[in-house]
Scaffold this motif. Structure first.
Motif, PDB file in Angstrom:
ATOM      1  N   ILE A 116       5.824 -10.984  -2.862  1.00 39.39           N
ATOM      2  CA  ILE A 116       5.546 -10.137  -3.791  1.00 39.39           C
ATOM      3  C   ILE A 116       4.425  -9.342  -3.749  1.00 39.39           C
ATOM      4  CG2 ILE A 116       5.337  -9.741  -6.438  1.00 39.39           C
ATOM      5  CD1 ILE A 116       6.780 -12.505  -6.786  1.00 39.39           C
ATOM      6  N   ASN A 117       4.304  -7.893  -3.918  1.00 39.95           N
ATOM      7  CA  ASN A 117       3.108  -7.146  -3.305  1.00 39.95           C
ATOM      8  C   ASN A 117       2.133  -7.109  -4.652  1.00 39.95           C
ATOM      9  OD1 ASN A 117       1.412  -5.011  -2.640  1.00 39.95           O
ATOM     10  ND2 ASN A 117       2.778  -3.703  -3.252  1.00 39.95           N
ATOM     11  N   VAL A 118       1.273  -8.109  -4.263  1.00 43.17           N
ATOM     12  CA  VAL A 118      -0.060  -8.122  -5.380  1.00 43.17           C
ATOM     13  C   VAL A 118      -1.366  -7.558  -4.692  1.00 43.17           C
ATOM     14  CG1 VAL A 118       1.054  -9.927  -6.576  1.00 43.17           C
ATOM     15  CG2 VAL A 118      -0.279 -10.630  -4.611  1.00 43.17           C
ATOM     16  N   GLY A 119      -1.252  -6.406  -3.936  1.00 44.85           N
ATOM     17  CA  GLY A 119      -2.353  -5.929  -3.404  1.00 44.85           C
ATOM     18  C   GLY A 119      -3.045  -6.840  -2.137  1.00 44.85           C
ATOM     19  N   GLN A 120      -4.346  -6.862  -2.152  1.00 45.69           N
ATOM     20  CA  GLN A 120      -5.313  -7.718  -1.507  1.00 45.69           C
ATOM     21  C   GLN A 120      -5.252  -9.288  -1.919  1.00 45.69           C
ATOM     22  OE1 GLN A 120      -6.234  -7.314   1.434  1.00 45.69           O
ATOM     23  NE2 GLN A 120      -7.417  -9.347   1.700  1.00 45.69           N
ATOM     24  N   GLY A 121      -3.786  -9.721  -1.922  1.00 48.06           N
ATOM     25  CA  GLY A 121      -3.638 -11.202  -2.117  1.00 48.06           C
ATOM     26  C   GLY A 121      -2.405 -11.550  -1.775  1.00 48.06           C
TER      27      GLY A 121
ATOM     28  N   ASP B  12       0.066  -9.727 -14.720  1.00 53.92           N
ATOM     29  CA  ASP B  12       1.082  -8.972 -15.391  1.00 53.92           C
ATOM     30  C   ASP B  12       2.345  -8.633 -14.485  1.00 53.92           C
ATOM     31  OD1 ASP B  12      -0.065  -9.497 -17.925  1.00 53.92           O
ATOM     32  OD2 ASP B  12      -1.293  -7.558 -17.869  1.00 53.92           O
ATOM     33  N   THR B  13       1.834  -8.082 -13.208  1.00 55.80           N
ATOM     34  CA  THR B  13       2.782  -7.483 -12.591  1.00 55.80           C
ATOM     35  C   THR B  13       3.864  -8.715 -11.968  1.00 55.80           C
ATOM     36  OG1 THR B  13       1.245  -5.875 -11.512  1.00 55.80           O
ATOM     37  CG2 THR B  13       3.091  -6.570 -10.199  1.00 55.80           C
ATOM     38  N   VAL B  14       3.197  -9.785 -11.770  1.00 57.31           N
ATOM     39  CA  VAL B  14       3.947 -11.016 -11.338  1.00 57.31           C
ATOM     40  C   VAL B  14       4.710 -11.524 -12.422  1.00 57.31           C
ATOM     41  CG1 VAL B  14       3.757 -13.420 -10.405  1.00 57.31           C
ATOM     42  CG2 VAL B  14       2.254 -11.508  -9.685  1.00 57.31           C
ATOM     43  N   VAL B  15       4.462 -11.567 -13.693  1.00 56.39           N
ATOM     44  CA  VAL B  15       5.054 -11.959 -14.835  1.00 56.39           C
ATOM     45  C   VAL B  15       6.341 -10.951 -15.042  1.00 56.39           C
ATOM     46  CG1 VAL B  15       5.284 -12.089 -17.500  1.00 56.39           C
ATOM     47  CG2 VAL B  15       3.451 -12.920 -15.974  1.00 56.39           C
TER      48      VAL B  15
ATOM     49  N   ILE C  43       2.613  -9.968   6.231  1.00 57.31           N
ATOM     50  CA  ILE C  43       1.231  -9.925   6.115  1.00 57.31           C
ATOM     51  C   ILE C  43       0.954  -9.436   4.864  1.00 57.31           C
ATOM     52  CG2 ILE C  43      -1.208  -8.891   6.801  1.00 57.31           C
ATOM     53  CD1 ILE C  43       0.206  -8.302   9.658  1.00 57.31           C
ATOM     54  N   GLU C  44       0.360 -10.065   3.784  1.00 58.72           N
ATOM     55  CA  GLU C  44       0.234  -9.772   2.519  1.00 58.72           C
ATOM     56  C   GLU C  44      -1.314  -9.273   2.447  1.00 58.72           C
ATOM     57  OE1 GLU C  44       2.368 -11.867  -0.862  1.00 58.72           O
ATOM     58  OE2 GLU C  44       2.261 -13.762   0.759  1.00 58.72           O
ATOM     59  N   CYS C  45      -1.417  -7.983   2.134  1.00 54.79           N
ATOM     60  CA  CYS C  45      -2.543  -7.371   2.064  1.00 54.79           C
ATOM     61  C   CYS C  45      -2.591  -5.885   1.275  1.00 54.79           C
ATOM     62  CB  CYS C  45      -3.296  -7.193   3.558  1.00 54.79           C
ATOM     63  SG  CYS C  45      -2.212  -5.966   4.425  1.00 54.79           S
ATOM     64  N   GLY C  46      -3.875  -5.533   1.139  1.00 56.78           N
ATOM     65  CA  GLY C  46      -3.886  -4.255   0.250  1.00 56.78           C
ATOM     66  C   GLY C  46      -5.240  -3.471   0.689  1.00 56.78           C
ATOM     67  N   ASP C  47      -5.709  -2.577  -0.139  1.00 57.12           N
ATOM     68  CA  ASP C  47      -6.925  -1.802   0.052  1.00 57.12           C
ATOM     69  C   ASP C  47      -8.122  -3.071   0.062  1.00 57.12           C
ATOM     70  OD1 ASP C  47      -8.649  -0.085   0.689  1.00 57.12           O
ATOM     71  OD2 ASP C  47      -8.852   0.447  -1.654  1.00 57.12           O
ATOM     72  N   ASN C  48      -8.704  -2.986   1.188  1.00 57.88           N
ATOM     73  CA  ASN C  48      -9.740  -4.090   1.271  1.00 57.88           C
ATOM     74  C   ASN C  48     -10.941  -3.612   2.004  1.00 57.88           C
ATOM     75  OD1 ASN C  48      -9.285  -5.889   4.029  1.00 57.88           O
ATOM     76  ND2 ASN C  48      -7.572  -4.977   3.291  1.00 57.88           N
ATOM     77  N   SER C  49     -11.728  -4.292   2.230  1.00 61.07           N
ATOM     78  CA  SER C  49     -13.121  -4.160   2.981  1.00 61.07           C
ATOM     79  C   SER C  49     -13.308  -5.366   3.986  1.00 61.07           C
ATOM     80  CB  SER C  49     -14.568  -3.951   2.335  1.00 61.07           C
ATOM     81  OG  SER C  49     -14.709  -5.193   1.408  1.00 61.07           O
TER      82      SER C  49
ATOM     83  N   ASP D 263       1.227  -4.039   1.892  1.00 64.09           N
ATOM     84  CA  ASP D 263       0.375  -2.619   1.721  1.00 64.09           C
ATOM     85  C   ASP D 263       1.434  -1.330   2.167  1.00 64.09           C
ATOM     86  OD1 ASP D 263       0.055  -3.266   4.433  1.00 64.09           O
ATOM     87  OD2 ASP D 263      -1.778  -2.394   4.483  1.00 64.09           O
ATOM     88  N   VAL D 264       2.007  -1.722   3.159  1.00 62.09           N
ATOM     89  CA  VAL D 264       3.145  -0.549   3.629  1.00 62.09           C
ATOM     90  C   VAL D 264       4.379  -0.799   3.090  1.00 62.09           C
ATOM     91  CG1 VAL D 264       3.874   0.338   5.888  1.00 62.09           C
ATOM     92  CG2 VAL D 264       1.612  -0.466   5.873  1.00 62.09           C
ATOM     93  N   ASP D 265       4.997  -1.839   3.078  1.00 63.11           N
ATOM     94  CA  ASP D 265       6.401  -1.975   2.828  1.00 63.11           C
ATOM     95  C   ASP D 265       6.682  -2.477   1.596  1.00 63.11           C
ATOM     96  OD1 ASP D 265       7.613  -1.638   5.672  1.00 63.11           O
ATOM     97  OD2 ASP D 265       6.345  -3.450   6.104  1.00 63.11           O
ATOM     98  N   GLY D 266       5.602  -2.624   0.687  1.00 60.10           N
ATOM     99  CA  GLY D 266       5.729  -3.252  -0.644  1.00 60.10           C
ATOM    100  C   GLY D 266       6.303  -4.646  -0.562  1.00 60.10           C
ATOM    101  N   THR D 267       7.025  -4.908  -1.722  1.00 61.54           N
ATOM    102  CA  THR D 267       7.543  -6.297  -1.894  1.00 61.54           C
ATOM    103  C   THR D 267       8.799  -6.465  -0.933  1.00 61.54           C
ATOM    104  OG1 THR D 267       7.034  -6.757  -3.996  1.00 61.54           O
ATOM    105  CG2 THR D 267       8.855  -7.877  -3.400  1.00 61.54           C
ATOM    106  N   VAL D 268       8.693  -7.780   0.022  1.00 59.27           N
ATOM    107  CA  VAL D 268       9.529  -7.882   0.857  1.00 59.27           C
ATOM    108  C   VAL D 268      10.308  -9.139   0.484  1.00 59.27           C
ATOM    109  CG1 VAL D 268      10.127  -8.512   3.455  1.00 59.27           C
ATOM    110  CG2 VAL D 268       8.002  -7.213   2.724  1.00 59.27           C
ATOM    111  N   VAL D 269      11.720  -9.018   0.664  1.00 58.73           N
ATOM    112  CA  VAL D 269      12.700 -10.276   0.075  1.00 58.73           C
ATOM    113  C   VAL D 269      13.445 -10.507   1.186  1.00 58.73           C
ATOM    114  CG1 VAL D 269      14.368 -10.978  -1.484  1.00 58.73           C
ATOM    115  CG2 VAL D 269      12.493  -9.248  -2.141  1.00 58.73           C
ATOM    116  N   PHE D 270      13.695 -11.761   1.552  1.00 58.77           N
ATOM    117  CA  PHE D 270      14.478 -12.499   2.355  1.00 58.77           C
ATOM    118  C   PHE D 270      15.637 -13.110   1.947  1.00 58.77           C
ATOM    119  CE2 PHE D 270      10.838 -11.548   4.832  1.00 58.77           C
ATOM    120  CZ  PHE D 270      11.090 -11.481   6.186  1.00 58.77           C
TER     121      PHE D 270
END
Length: 328
Positions: free
Chosen positions: A80-85, A109-112, A277-283, A306-313
């Motif tokens: 699940i796409n949760v940005g940098q997490g 809230d996004t996860v819920v 790779i689960e990542c988002g905008d980060n430093s 950060d590119v593909d969004g949520t990925v489901v297998f």
């Protein structure tokens, strides 16, 4: 019906022999009739209607293969796409669920909402791989929601290294308020629907919380996944040297693709066909370009939230089905 043994009367008088012979013949005829009806009745009750119209269901023994769900999958695994997490969800064919991490608090809230959209009303297991905010921050909102929680699992951390961060305190408060049990992770294997979960707890005792990350392997319908939290090279080496089976199809790349992880010896053991790779905008320079180059030596199938969004297998009898939020 059960056969009853009958006592035979002694033929003391010859004048009764004919009547006794006739009676014996009648008994024999009745016995044959009863056996015939009984056997026929047995087979009638043993017949199973496989037309799809019958409400009769047959129990499946442990040695038989459980049928896939209505969409043809034996299980689905969601990154699940949760940005940098990090946030992963496993749904078994029988509806058993495990949520692994939940991103930062802002993504709770996004996860819920994601869980609600899937119609999930209960999470059998909630795993916080380690107590960093980009993994457990959003879990507190999941736990505080209307979703029923079976149990929460966390690594056991020595008292001197237990964090006192706001995100960790709120996470523990949410567990207390919900009244759900909290367990320290233990290495072992768990039946998970038609699949198997293997929990691996690293042997670590220092101040780097990343290296306490619970590692989870999921096997189902011939496909396999490895969830790694934020383990770094120290634990990767430990896992390789322990001899545990790390060879899987799908690797959740450790620590968001950081340069501290994804060593060659670890990837040699994993031999991933797919990487996420689960990542988002980060430093933090996640994912590190050298790590991405290294992953590409093993596979071209690299997905990034950060590119593909949520990925489901989807675990299918024919292999893996893959969909992404942004188009594939």
């Amino acid at each position: 019906m059960p056969n009853k043994r009958r006592r035979r009367a002694p033929a003391r008088r010859k004048k009764k022999q004919n009547r006794l012979s006739l009676a014996a013949a009648l008994v024999l005829i009745c016995a044959v009739f009863i056996i015939y009806v009984g056997v026929d009745h047995f087979f009638m009750e043993s017949e199973v209607d496989i037309s799809g119209d019958s409400e009769v269901t047959a129990e499946v023994s442990d040695s038989e293969t459980v049928e896939p769900t209505s969409d043809g999958s034996y299980a689905t695994v969601h990154f699940i796409n949760v940005g940098q997490g990090d946030c992963e969800l496993i749904i078994a064919d029988d509806g058993t669920t495990m949520l692994i991490d939940g991103g930062e608090s802002e993504y709770g809230d996004t996860v819920v909402a994601y869980l609600n959209d899937l119609g999930i009303t209960r999470l059998d297991y909630v795993v916080g791989t380690h107590p960093h905010s980009d993994h457990i921050g959003g879990l507190r909102k999941v736990i505080a929601s209307d979703i029923e929680i079976g149990e929460v699992i966390m690594p056991e951390i020595p008292d001197e290294y237990v964090p006192t961060t706001n995100s960790y305190e709120k996470f523990l408060d949410a567990i207390d308020n919900k009244g759900c049990p909290l367990y320290a992770a233990e290495s072992g294997t768990l039946q998970f629907g038609n699949g198997t979960l293997t929990i691996i707890v690293p042997d670590y005792d220092s101040d780097n919380l990343n290296n306490y990350s619970i590692v989870i392997r999921f096997d189902c319908a011939g496909s396999s996944f490895l969830f790694t939290g934020d383990i770094e090279k120290t634990i990767e080496t430990q896992l390789v040297e322990s001899g545990v089976d790390l060879d899987v199809d799908v690797l959740k790349v450790p620590h968001h693709g950081s340069s501290t992880s994804s060593s060659y010896n670890f990837l040699d053991a994993v031999t991933p066909e797919y990487c996420v790779i689960e990542c988002g905008d980060n430093s933090y320079n996640h994912p590190n370009s050298d790590v991405v180059d290294r992953l590409e030596l093993y596979t071209e199938n690299i997905y990034r939230t950060d590119v593909d969004g949520t990925v489901v297998f989807s675990c299918l009898s024919s292999g893996l089905g893959i969909t992404t939020e942004n188009g594939e």
